[in-house]
Motif scaffolding. Structure first.
Motif, PDB file in Angstrom:
ATOM      1  N   TRP A 138      11.408   7.092   4.253  1.00 53.26           N
ATOM      2  CA  TRP A 138      11.364   4.932   4.654  1.00 53.26           C
ATOM      3  C   TRP A 138       9.791   4.356   5.287  1.00 53.26           C
ATOM      4  CZ3 TRP A 138      16.590   3.750   8.173  1.00 53.26           C
ATOM      5  CH2 TRP A 138      17.501   4.391   7.597  1.00 53.26           C
ATOM      6  N   ASN A 139       9.837   3.457   4.751  1.00 59.19           N
ATOM      7  CA  ASN A 139       8.094   2.972   4.997  1.00 59.19           C
ATOM      8  C   ASN A 139       8.129   3.158   6.739  1.00 59.19           C
ATOM      9  OD1 ASN A 139       7.642   2.541   2.044  1.00 59.19           O
ATOM     10  ND2 ASN A 139       8.081   0.612   2.159  1.00 59.19           N
ATOM     11  N   LEU A 140       9.440   3.238   7.471  1.00 55.63           N
ATOM     12  CA  LEU A 140       9.228   2.692   8.909  1.00 55.63           C
ATOM     13  C   LEU A 140       8.879   4.183   9.270  1.00 55.63           C
ATOM     14  CD1 LEU A 140      10.002   1.845  11.273  1.00 55.63           C
ATOM     15  CD2 LEU A 140      12.197   3.319  11.073  1.00 55.63           C
ATOM     16  N   ALA A 200      13.169   2.134  -4.227  1.00 56.65           N
ATOM     17  CA  ALA A 200      12.800   3.774  -5.059  1.00 56.65           C
ATOM     18  C   ALA A 200      11.888   4.329  -4.166  1.00 56.65           C
ATOM     19  CB  ALA A 200      12.534   3.605  -6.777  1.00 56.65           C
ATOM     20  N   GLU A 201      10.623   3.597  -3.557  1.00 56.71           N
ATOM     21  CA  GLU A 201       9.833   4.596  -2.954  1.00 56.71           C
ATOM     22  C   GLU A 201      10.444   5.144  -1.814  1.00 56.71           C
ATOM     23  OE1 GLU A 201       6.736   5.584  -4.573  1.00 56.71           O
ATOM     24  OE2 GLU A 201       7.321   5.044  -6.676  1.00 56.71           O
ATOM     25  N   GLN A 202      11.124   4.624  -1.137  1.00 59.12           N
ATOM     26  CA  GLN A 202      11.500   5.575  -0.139  1.00 59.12           C
ATOM     27  C   GLN A 202      12.624   6.315   0.002  1.00 59.12           C
ATOM     28  OE1 GLN A 202      10.997   2.217   2.837  1.00 59.12           O
ATOM     29  NE2 GLN A 202      12.206   1.110   1.190  1.00 59.12           N
ATOM     30  N   GLN A 203      13.531   6.859  -1.205  1.00 60.99           N
ATOM     31  CA  GLN A 203      14.579   7.583  -1.156  1.00 60.99           C
ATOM     32  C   GLN A 203      14.268   8.848  -0.262  1.00 60.99           C
ATOM     33  OE1 GLN A 203      15.056   9.003  -5.298  1.00 60.99           O
ATOM     34  NE2 GLN A 203      16.827  10.224  -4.658  1.00 60.99           N
ATOM     35  N   ALA A 230      16.659 -10.267   7.608  1.00 63.16           N
ATOM     36  CA  ALA A 230      17.722  -8.584   7.896  1.00 63.16           C
ATOM     37  C   ALA A 230      17.245  -8.046   6.821  1.00 63.16           C
ATOM     38  CB  ALA A 230      18.716  -9.072   8.507  1.00 63.16           C
ATOM     39  N   SER A 231      17.370  -9.007   5.676  1.00 63.98           N
ATOM     40  CA  SER A 231      17.854  -8.343   4.209  1.00 63.98           C
ATOM     41  C   SER A 231      16.229  -7.352   3.629  1.00 63.98           C
ATOM     42  CB  SER A 231      18.495  -9.086   2.777  1.00 63.98           C
ATOM     43  OG  SER A 231      19.429  -9.045   3.900  1.00 63.98           O
ATOM     44  N   ILE A 232      15.631  -8.888   3.750  1.00 59.12           N
ATOM     45  CA  ILE A 232      13.866  -8.420   3.368  1.00 59.12           C
ATOM     46  C   ILE A 232      13.957  -7.354   4.429  1.00 59.12           C
ATOM     47  CG2 ILE A 232      11.743  -8.915   3.466  1.00 59.12           C
ATOM     48  CD1 ILE A 232      13.353 -11.955   2.825  1.00 59.12           C
ATOM     49  N   THR A 233      13.924  -7.472   5.863  1.00 66.08           N
ATOM     50  CA  THR A 233      13.567  -5.956   7.215  1.00 66.08           C
ATOM     51  C   THR A 233      14.424  -4.454   6.532  1.00 66.08           C
ATOM     52  OG1 THR A 233      13.449  -7.533   8.177  1.00 66.08           O
ATOM     53  CG2 THR A 233      13.140  -5.294   8.925  1.00 66.08           C
ATOM     54  N   ALA A 234      15.572  -4.835   5.576  1.00 63.83           N
ATOM     55  CA  ALA A 234      15.936  -3.498   5.345  1.00 63.83           C
ATOM     56  C   ALA A 234      15.478  -3.204   4.153  1.00 63.83           C
ATOM     57  CB  ALA A 234      17.006  -3.746   5.818  1.00 63.83           C
ATOM     58  N   VAL A 235      14.900  -3.979   3.331  1.00 62.54           N
ATOM     59  CA  VAL A 235      14.937  -3.560   2.341  1.00 62.54           C
ATOM     60  C   VAL A 235      12.907  -3.163   2.070  1.00 62.54           C
ATOM     61  CG1 VAL A 235      13.379  -4.138   0.030  1.00 62.54           C
ATOM     62  CG2 VAL A 235      15.906  -4.508   0.559  1.00 62.54           C
ATOM     63  N   LEU A 236      12.146  -3.706   2.783  1.00 62.04           N
ATOM     64  CA  LEU A 236      10.996  -3.399   3.119  1.00 62.04           C
ATOM     65  C   LEU A 236      10.325  -1.610   3.497  1.00 62.04           C
ATOM     66  CD1 LEU A 236       8.915  -6.428   3.775  1.00 62.04           C
ATOM     67  CD2 LEU A 236       9.397  -5.114   1.535  1.00 62.04           C
ATOM     68  N   PHE A 237      11.419  -1.996   4.889  1.00 68.86           N
ATOM     69  CA  PHE A 237      10.960  -0.723   6.288  1.00 68.86           C
ATOM     70  C   PHE A 237      11.800   0.398   5.919  1.00 68.86           C
ATOM     71  CE2 PHE A 237       7.864  -3.972   7.399  1.00 68.86           C
ATOM     72  CZ  PHE A 237       6.457  -3.404   7.195  1.00 68.86           C
ATOM     73  N   LEU A 238      13.326  -0.149   5.707  1.00 66.69           N
ATOM     74  CA  LEU A 238      14.576   0.738   5.941  1.00 66.69           C
ATOM     75  C   LEU A 238      15.013   1.501   4.521  1.00 66.69           C
ATOM     76  CD1 LEU A 238      16.349  -1.629   9.559  1.00 66.69           C
ATOM     77  CD2 LEU A 238      14.637   0.516   9.050  1.00 66.69           C
ATOM     78  N   GLY A 239      14.575   1.406   3.835  1.00 65.93           N
ATOM     79  CA  GLY A 239      15.037   1.959   2.833  1.00 65.93           C
ATOM     80  C   GLY A 239      15.904   1.101   1.379  1.00 65.93           C
ATOM     81  N   GLY A 240      16.147  -0.012   2.108  1.00 65.26           N
ATOM     82  CA  GLY A 240      17.324  -1.113   1.326  1.00 65.26           C
ATOM     83  C   GLY A 240      18.666  -0.395   1.487  1.00 65.26           C
ATOM     84  N   MET A 269       0.713  -1.215   0.083  1.00 64.82           N
ATOM     85  CA  MET A 269       0.002  -0.421   0.084  1.00 64.82           C
ATOM     86  C   MET A 269       1.429   0.791   0.297  1.00 64.82           C
ATOM     87  SD  MET A 269      -3.288  -1.205   2.564  1.00 64.82           S
ATOM     88  CE  MET A 269      -3.338   0.643   2.801  1.00 64.82           C
ATOM     89  N   LEU A 270       2.059   0.835   0.502  1.00 64.68           N
ATOM     90  CA  LEU A 270       2.667   2.453   1.218  1.00 64.68           C
ATOM     91  C   LEU A 270       3.621   2.612  -0.231  1.00 64.68           C
ATOM     92  CD1 LEU A 270       4.017   2.292   4.489  1.00 64.68           C
ATOM     93  CD2 LEU A 270       1.907   3.814   4.021  1.00 64.68           C
ATOM     94  N   SER A 271       4.373   1.156  -1.194  1.00 59.22           N
ATOM     95  CA  SER A 271       4.992   1.491  -2.308  1.00 59.22           C
ATOM     96  C   SER A 271       4.006   1.331  -3.388  1.00 59.22           C
ATOM     97  CB  SER A 271       6.445   0.664  -2.244  1.00 59.22           C
ATOM     98  OG  SER A 271       6.508   0.842  -0.858  1.00 59.22           O
TER      99      SER A 271
END
Length: 350
Positions: free
Chosen positions: A187-189, A181-184, A253-263, A169-171
């Motif tokens: 961040w979704n966080l 890219a949508e977290q430039q 940890a990688s998935i969490t970073a991508v989804l919520f912490l801007g990758g 929904m956020l991205s």
């Protein structure tokens, strides 16, 4: 160069990229064991492994060599096909997850448009390795560990799915590169506070349970089940489960970073300065360093939780999953939808 020559060259680049990412991932997974032992030693105020190589850096290699030369035992009355297949499934699912994660700019093996759905599907298959190991080992401890793992998986898959739906929904995309890219800017966080933060919290705890890490390590539970689903495994088959477990931590940890912490992106508007750098390799190396730092911090928290908190009771684990995280995830998703609609109507940004 002809068109066929260009195509052949692109396949070579793809093969080299795949080899590089998988080799890097397996190296990080091996040193993840040393990382945990170091963190555990620091938390318990002891030295930790420091004898093999400078600062103990060759310890993972020594552990690997030891497991290769260990006696390979196969208990009587096991289902041999499934018994040997189970560690392979656990390792394969971890590698399949890594294939769609962008570690830096263009450093992804397969950039699917439905990468998030692929992640959910493959992570759901990983439990089969543990369940089959428990069932095929002809041991009551292994069987109980496998059954616990399957129940735990089902309970926390829902919470993970609700958090992933929030990210979609956020991205506005299932593509992981697009999610980054949508977290430039934000961040979704931090989007729609505190809803993004709540989604991150639910996802983080659910991933702890998904990776069978303490305080949710019921499939192993040494005090109750000896070693759970891998009680009857030894040598490299046992190593296969350990590669899967520690690799799953890196993947989670990688998935969490991508989804919520801007990758692989820097926070606080610094990514715009990185994007302005002309040299592609510099941008790529900065992105890789940022991504690995986020992954290392998240994995440190996994270790910190494991060596600090006692194990939950099994009924508490189920209650937390079904009576807390599922309602919280659903309410968070609905509130985010209302919040987004209201902000769009008022013409505000996220």
């Amino acid at each position: 160069m002809t068109a066929s020559g260009v195509e052949q060259f692109s396949w070579l680049i793809f093969a080299f990229k795949m080899l590089l990412i998988f080799a890097g991932f397996l190296t990080v997974t091996a040193y993840n064991t040393l990382y945990e032992r170091r963190v555990a030693a620091a938390l318990q105020q002891r030295v930790g492994p420091n004898r093999v190589g400078p600062l103990g850096l060759l310890q993972p290699i020594a552990d690997g060599v030891k497991l290769i030369f260990k006696e390979d035992l196969t208990p009587a009355m096991v289902d041999r096909f499934l018994y040997f297949l189970a560690p392979s499934i656990t390792m394969s699912c971890t590698l399949a997850i890594i294939a769609v994660i962008p570690f830096t700019e263009n450093a992804v093996i397969a950039d699917f448009n439905v990468g998030l759905l692929y992640l959910l599907a493959v992570s759901s298959l990983a439990v089969y390795g543990i369940v089959l190991a428990g069932w095929s080992s002809n041991s009551k401890y292994s069987l109980l560990g496998g059954l616990r793992s399957s129940a735990q998986m089902i309970s926390y898959e829902l919470a993970i799915g609700l958090s992933v739906a929030l990210v979609v929904m956020l991205s506005g995309s299932f593509n992981l590169s697009q999610v980054i890219a949508e977290q430039q800017v934000h961040w979704n966080l931090w989007k729609y506070p505190p809803l993004g933060l709540i989604g991150f919290f639910v996802f983080y705890i659910a991933m702890l349970a998904e990776t069978n890490r303490a305080p949710f390590d019921f499939p192993e539970a040494e005090q109750e089940l000896v070693a759970g689903f891998h009680t009857e495994y030894s040598a490299m088959k046992f190593a296969g489960f350990y590669i899967g477990e520690y690799g799953n931590m890196v993947a989670a940890a990688s998935i969490t970073a991508v989804l919520f912490l801007g990758g692989y992106q820097l926070p606080l508007g610094l990514q715009a300065k990185v994007a302005a750098i002309d040299a592609y390799w510099v941008r790529m190396l900065i992105g890789l360093a940022v991504m690995l730092t986020k992954v290392a911090v998240l994995i440190f928290t996994y270790f910190w939780v494991r060596w600090t908190l006692p194990r939950y009771r099994y009924d508490q684990l189920m209650e937390l999953g079904w009576k807390r995280f599922v309602p919280i995830g659903l309410a968070n998703l609905m509130l985010t939808a209302i919040y987004m609609l209201a902000w769009q109507r008022l013409g505000w940004g996220a």
